[in-house]
Scaffold this motif. Structure first.
Motif, short mmCIF file in Angstrom:
data_model
loop_
_atom_site.label_atom_id
_atom_site.label_comp_id
_atom_site.label_asym_id
_atom_site.label_seq_id
_atom_site.Cartn_x
_atom_site.Cartn_y
_atom_site.Cartn_z
N PHE A 70 0.87 -1.26 -0.09
CA PHE A 70 -0.01 0.32 -0.19
C PHE A 70 0.86 1.21 -0.03
N ASN A 71 1.35 1.99 -1.14
CA ASN A 71 1.92 3.17 -1.24
C ASN A 71 1.15 4.24 -1.20
N VAL A 72 1.71 5.07 -0.04
CA VAL A 72 1.06 6.18 0.22
C VAL A 72 2.32 7.30 -0.11
N GLY A 73 1.76 8.55 -0.68
CA GLY A 73 2.48 9.89 -0.83
C GLY A 73 1.93 10.90 -0.15
N ALA A 74 2.60 11.85 0.09
CA ALA A 74 2.35 13.05 0.90
C ALA A 74 3.20 14.24 0.38
N ALA A 75 2.46 15.35 -0.03
CA ALA A 75 3.27 16.64 -0.32
C ALA A 75 2.85 17.63 0.64
N VAL A 76 3.54 18.48 0.86
CA VAL A 76 3.47 19.79 1.62
C VAL A 76 3.64 20.95 1.19
N LEU A 77 3.06 22.03 1.03
CA LEU A 77 3.31 23.40 0.76
C LEU A 77 3.65 24.13 1.87
#
Length: 159
Positions: free
Chosen positions: A43-50
């Protein structure tokens, strides 16, 4: 007996209702999710934050055969942001997930530990973080601050 009603407001948007910044942040999360190390859950999770300074950071989940040692994408990302950009407030966080070998995206929501980490980040910077969550149907949930996902937050050891 007294009943307490807790209400949360969460927006559900079609992808074309997102502004270009929100679309770009989700795209970064999708791209980094492909680099997740998830041999046990697949289960691949990605996150990006500004960040407030315009910087965009990203991370993916990193598992370990000793399950408690693995780390969620959101916690890696917020920890990195806090350590390396301590003077720039996180303003928006995008989260996506995909099961290995599948073309479609899976619905995901931050786990309890990640919700608490988001809460701590909001407390640190005294500002709510807008959270974007990609759903399996392609729509996006927009949550303005962790309170909507964590109404009974743990904020203070002294209260």
């Amino acid at each position: 007996m007294k009943k307490i009603n807790l209400n949360s407001e969460i927006e559900e948007l079609n992808p074309e209702e997102l502004d270009h910044i929100e679309q770009a942040l989700l795209s970064r999360a999708q791209t980094i999710s492909k680099l997740a190390y998830a041999p046990y859950s697949n289960f691949n999770v990605g996150a990006a934050v500004l960040l407030e300074n315009g910087e965009v950071l990203q991370s993916s989940n990193q598992e370990n055969v000793s399950y408690p040692v693995g780390t969620c994408a959101e916690r890696i990302l917020l920890g990195y942001a806090g350590a390396n950009y301590p003077n720039s407030t996180p303003v928006m966080l995008a989260i996506v997930a995909q099961r290995a070998g599948e073309e479609t995206w899976a619905s995901v929501s931050p786990c309890g530990m990640c919700r608490q980490a988001i809460n701590e980040t909001e407390n640190r910077y005294q500002r709510p973080i807008t959270i974007l969550i990609l759903c399996a149907n392609g729509n996006v949930l927009r949550v303005k601050g962790i309170s909507a996902l964590l109404p009974l937050k743990f904020d203070d050891l002294n209260s």
